[in-house]
Write a protein that holds these residues in place. Structure first.
Motif, PDB file in Angstrom:
ATOM      1  N   ARG A  43      -3.505  -4.107 -13.346  1.00  0.00           N
ATOM      2  CA  ARG A  43      -3.742  -3.793 -11.901  1.00  0.00           C
ATOM      3  C   ARG A  43      -2.592  -2.574 -11.585  1.00  0.00           C
ATOM      4  O   ARG A  43      -1.433  -2.745 -11.997  1.00  0.00           O
ATOM      5  N   TYR A  44      -2.880  -1.854 -10.403  1.00  0.00           N
ATOM      6  CA  TYR A  44      -2.023  -0.928 -10.004  1.00  0.00           C
ATOM      7  C   TYR A  44      -1.767  -1.185  -8.463  1.00  0.00           C
ATOM      8  O   TYR A  44      -2.870  -1.033  -7.642  1.00  0.00           O
ATOM      9  N   LEU A  45      -0.551  -1.411  -8.055  1.00  0.00           N
ATOM     10  CA  LEU A  45      -0.253  -1.759  -6.498  1.00  0.00           C
ATOM     11  C   LEU A  45       0.416  -0.661  -5.866  1.00  0.00           C
ATOM     12  O   LEU A  45       1.978  -0.409  -6.701  1.00  0.00           O
ATOM     13  N   PRO A  46       0.132   0.009  -5.183  1.00  0.00           N
ATOM     14  CA  PRO A  46       0.899   1.009  -4.380  1.00  0.00           C
ATOM     15  C   PRO A  46       2.159   0.697  -4.086  1.00  0.00           C
ATOM     16  O   PRO A  46       2.440  -0.563  -3.381  1.00  0.00           O
ATOM     17  N   ASP A  47       3.283   1.388  -4.052  1.00  0.00           N
ATOM     18  CA  ASP A  47       4.695   1.238  -3.623  1.00  0.00           C
ATOM     19  C   ASP A  47       5.252   2.406  -2.863  1.00  0.00           C
ATOM     20  O   ASP A  47       6.023   3.183  -3.304  1.00  0.00           O
ATOM     21  N   ARG A  48       4.824   2.415  -1.534  1.00  0.00           N
ATOM     22  CA  ARG A  48       5.137   3.590  -0.711  1.00  0.00           C
ATOM     23  C   ARG A  48       6.363   3.800  -0.710  1.00  0.00           C
ATOM     24  O   ARG A  48       6.882   5.228  -0.573  1.00  0.00           O
ATOM     25  N   GLU A 103      12.958   9.588  -3.394  1.00  0.00           N
ATOM     26  CA  GLU A 103      12.449   8.566  -2.553  1.00  0.00           C
ATOM     27  C   GLU A 103      13.056   8.328  -1.335  1.00  0.00           C
ATOM     28  O   GLU A 103      14.172   8.952  -1.206  1.00  0.00           O
ATOM     29  N   ASP A 104      12.383   7.794  -0.479  1.00  0.00           N
ATOM     30  CA  ASP A 104      13.003   7.448   0.989  1.00  0.00           C
ATOM     31  C   ASP A 104      13.390   6.040   1.103  1.00  0.00           C
ATOM     32  O   ASP A 104      14.170   5.540   2.073  1.00  0.00           O
ATOM     33  N   MET A 105      13.266   5.161  -0.072  1.00  0.00           N
ATOM     34  CA  MET A 105      13.599   3.797   0.173  1.00  0.00           C
ATOM     35  C   MET A 105      13.179   3.006   1.315  1.00  0.00           C
ATOM     36  O   MET A 105      13.695   1.905   1.429  1.00  0.00           O
ATOM     37  N   GLY A 106      12.347   3.472   1.893  1.00  0.00           N
ATOM     38  CA  GLY A 106      11.651   2.720   3.103  1.00  0.00           C
ATOM     39  C   GLY A 106      12.357   3.060   4.317  1.00  0.00           C
ATOM     40  O   GLY A 106      12.276   2.089   5.283  1.00  0.00           O
ATOM     41  N   LYS A 107      13.433   3.783   4.309  1.00  0.00           N
ATOM     42  CA  LYS A 107      14.350   4.137   5.213  1.00  0.00           C
ATOM     43  C   LYS A 107      13.582   5.093   6.376  1.00  0.00           C
ATOM     44  O   LYS A 107      13.332   6.080   5.869  1.00  0.00           O
ATOM     45  N   GLU A 108      13.655   4.664   7.468  1.00  0.00           N
ATOM     46  CA  GLU A 108      12.746   5.534   8.428  1.00  0.00           C
ATOM     47  C   GLU A 108      13.428   6.950   8.751  1.00  0.00           C
ATOM     48  O   GLU A 108      12.528   7.794   8.874  1.00  0.00           O
ATOM     49  N   ASN A 109      14.671   6.913   8.773  1.00  0.00           N
ATOM     50  CA  ASN A 109      15.439   8.447   9.009  1.00  0.00           C
ATOM     51  C   ASN A 109      15.169   9.363   7.925  1.00  0.00           C
ATOM     52  O   ASN A 109      14.862  10.436   8.054  1.00  0.00           O
ATOM     53  N   LEU A 157       3.463  14.364  -3.013  1.00  0.00           N
ATOM     54  CA  LEU A 157       3.961  13.175  -2.616  1.00  0.00           C
ATOM     55  C   LEU A 157       3.864  12.630  -3.839  1.00  0.00           C
ATOM     56  O   LEU A 157       2.480  12.078  -4.109  1.00  0.00           O
ATOM     57  N   LEU A 158       4.776  12.428  -4.806  1.00  0.00           N
ATOM     58  CA  LEU A 158       4.687  11.810  -6.056  1.00  0.00           C
ATOM     59  C   LEU A 158       4.446  10.220  -5.856  1.00  0.00           C
ATOM     60  O   LEU A 158       5.372   9.380  -5.834  1.00  0.00           O
ATOM     61  N   GLU A 159       3.092   9.882  -5.777  1.00  0.00           N
ATOM     62  CA  GLU A 159       2.852   8.340  -5.625  1.00  0.00           C
ATOM     63  C   GLU A 159       3.308   7.432  -6.750  1.00  0.00           C
ATOM     64  O   GLU A 159       3.184   7.719  -7.745  1.00  0.00           O
ATOM     65  N   GLU A 160       4.051   6.294  -6.593  1.00  0.00           N
ATOM     66  CA  GLU A 160       4.414   5.221  -7.455  1.00  0.00           C
ATOM     67  C   GLU A 160       3.769   3.905  -6.971  1.00  0.00           C
ATOM     68  O   GLU A 160       3.621   3.874  -6.313  1.00  0.00           O
ATOM     69  N   GLY A 161       3.745   3.254  -7.993  1.00  0.00           N
ATOM     70  CA  GLY A 161       3.226   1.960  -7.969  1.00  0.00           C
ATOM     71  C   GLY A 161       3.771   1.016  -8.863  1.00  0.00           C
ATOM     72  O   GLY A 161       4.627   1.146  -9.994  1.00  0.00           O
ATOM     73  N   ILE A 162       3.265  -0.335  -8.646  1.00  0.00           N
ATOM     74  CA  ILE A 162       3.818  -1.412  -9.536  1.00  0.00           C
ATOM     75  C   ILE A 162       2.616  -1.907 -10.542  1.00  0.00           C
ATOM     76  O   ILE A 162       1.582  -2.138  -9.859  1.00  0.00           O
ATOM     77  N   LEU A 163       2.906  -1.934 -11.824  1.00  0.00           N
ATOM     78  CA  LEU A 163       1.944  -2.620 -12.671  1.00  0.00           C
ATOM     79  C   LEU A 163       1.839  -3.881 -12.914  1.00  0.00           C
ATOM     80  O   LEU A 163       3.071  -4.315 -13.463  1.00  0.00           O
ATOM     81  N   ILE A 164       0.967  -4.580 -12.881  1.00  0.00           N
ATOM     82  CA  ILE A 164       0.942  -5.874 -13.073  1.00  0.00           C
ATOM     83  C   ILE A 164      -0.569  -6.209 -14.268  1.00  0.00           C
ATOM     84  O   ILE A 164      -1.386  -5.642 -13.814  1.00  0.00           O
ATOM     85  N   PRO A 165      -0.408  -7.172 -14.860  1.00  0.00           N
ATOM     86  CA  PRO A 165      -1.472  -7.521 -15.844  1.00  0.00           C
ATOM     87  C   PRO A 165      -2.623  -8.402 -15.043  1.00  0.00           C
ATOM     88  O   PRO A 165      -2.206  -9.187 -13.975  1.00  0.00           O
ATOM     89  N   PHE A 166      -3.982  -8.166 -15.256  1.00  0.00           N
ATOM     90  CA  PHE A 166      -4.773  -9.075 -14.666  1.00  0.00           C
ATOM     91  C   PHE A 166      -4.546 -10.521 -15.401  1.00  0.00           C
ATOM     92  O   PHE A 166      -4.297 -10.599 -16.381  1.00  0.00           O
ATOM     93  N   VAL A 167      -4.694 -11.379 -14.264  1.00  0.00           N
ATOM     94  CA  VAL A 167      -4.636 -12.810 -14.678  1.00  0.00           C
ATOM     95  C   VAL A 167      -5.776 -13.310 -15.494  1.00  0.00           C
ATOM     96  O   VAL A 167      -6.992 -13.181 -15.121  1.00  0.00           O
TER      97      VAL A 167
END
Length: 299
Positions: A114-119, A270-276, A289-299
């Motif tokens: 599974r691919y989970l977006p990580d803004r 990246e911006d590390m989630g910092k609003e400024n 915007l080079l989108e990145e995400g977290i990869l985890i296996p299906f259970v």
């Protein structure tokens, strides 16, 4: 089990060789970033079958793997990583997976993950020509900031960082900047300070490029970066005295013009989630915007 080891300065040659030919524009895949941020991420690496494997500890305290880079077939490389996770009794999870990496994983190892977006880790990429010329109505304010800076500081000068004395001067400016801007309880910013210090102290060995702006004989802004891929340059550090109108804008523009104009793309990380940071990076209207995400296996 993969034979991971800590990253040291002496590993630069081997890690650089492992990244040779890498076409992913993600900022993680360069030695300077891996080494300089190791205080925070505790990254370990292994090179097997002409493929580099990376594992790190994120701010949430969990261990993550990164995309393997090299000649090994992707399925075989993933099998090694999953076996390493099993033997170390840690979850198999990967971070910093771009959409292009995800497409490759889906194609070669379909239906497994599974691919989970990580803004907060999406990276900002711009055409170098845009950052240099700042053309168009959208970037009018950037041109205004530069004109204001030049009017306020008629003796300003830009110069590339080439001497030890200039690097020491940047380190002193960083200390002054940090004293004003960084909260003593914000460890993320403290790690940024440590990483910048490491880059300045090992500037030549890391084969970095740098530039600075001086006003009234004092450095008021500096930037550090390096080539990332054949067509991309990454900006690791950008520091300026924020109270000087246009200081950040002019060092951004001048550095790219003088040190990175031969590259098509500029990755400002990246911006590390910092609003400024997000506001500042978005204000240049990224071309990608080079989108990145977290990869985890299906259970």
């Amino acid at each position: 089990m993969i034979n991971f080891k800590q990253i040291t300065l002496s590993d630069k040659k081997d890690i650089d060789a492992a990244f040779a030919g890498n076409e992913y524009r993600a900022c993680d895949f360069c030695f300077a970033n891996l080494y300089s941020w190791n205080t925070k991420f505790k990254t370990v690496f292994a090179i097997e079958h002409r493929t580099i494997f990376l594992r790190f500890q994120d701010s949430d305290g969990q261990l993550y793997y990164m995309m393997p880079i090299g000649k090994m077939p992707l399925r075989d490389a993933f099998n090694l990583i999953m076996e390493d996770a099993k033997e170390n009794r840690i979850p198999f999870q990967m971070k910093g997976i771009t959409s292009r990496m995800w497409e490759k994983i889906q194609k070669e190892i379909p239906g497994k993950f599974r691919y989970l977006p990580d803004r907060n880790n999406d990276e900002y990429i711009y055409f170098s020509e845009k950052l240099i010329k700042l053309s168009g109505k959208k970037l009018q304010s950037k041109r205004n900031h530069i004109n204001r800076f030049k009017a306020d500081n008629p003796d300003w000068e830009y110069f590339p960082l080439t001497t030890k004395e200039e690097l020491v001067e940047c380190a002193l400016m960083l200390d002054e900047w940090e004293e004003v801007n960084v909260s003593k309880i914000d460890f993320t910013q403290r790690y940024d300070y440590i990483a910048t210090k490491i880059m300045l102290e090992n500037f030549d060995y890391l084969q970095l490029r740098g530039g600075a702006v001086r006003v009234n004989g004092k450095i008021v802004a500096f930037t550090i970066g390096e080539p990332l891929t054949a067509d991309s340059f990454v900006v690791h550090v950008e520091k300026a005295f924020g109270e000087m109108n246009g200081a950040y804008t002019i060092i951004n523009q001048q550095f790219i013009e003088h040190e990175a104009s031969e590259f098509t793309y500029i990755n400002r990380e990246e911006d590390m989630g910092k609003e400024n940071l997000r506001k500042a990076k978005m204000s240049y209207y990224p071309d990608l915007l080079l989108e990145e995400g977290i990869l985890i296996p299906f259970v």
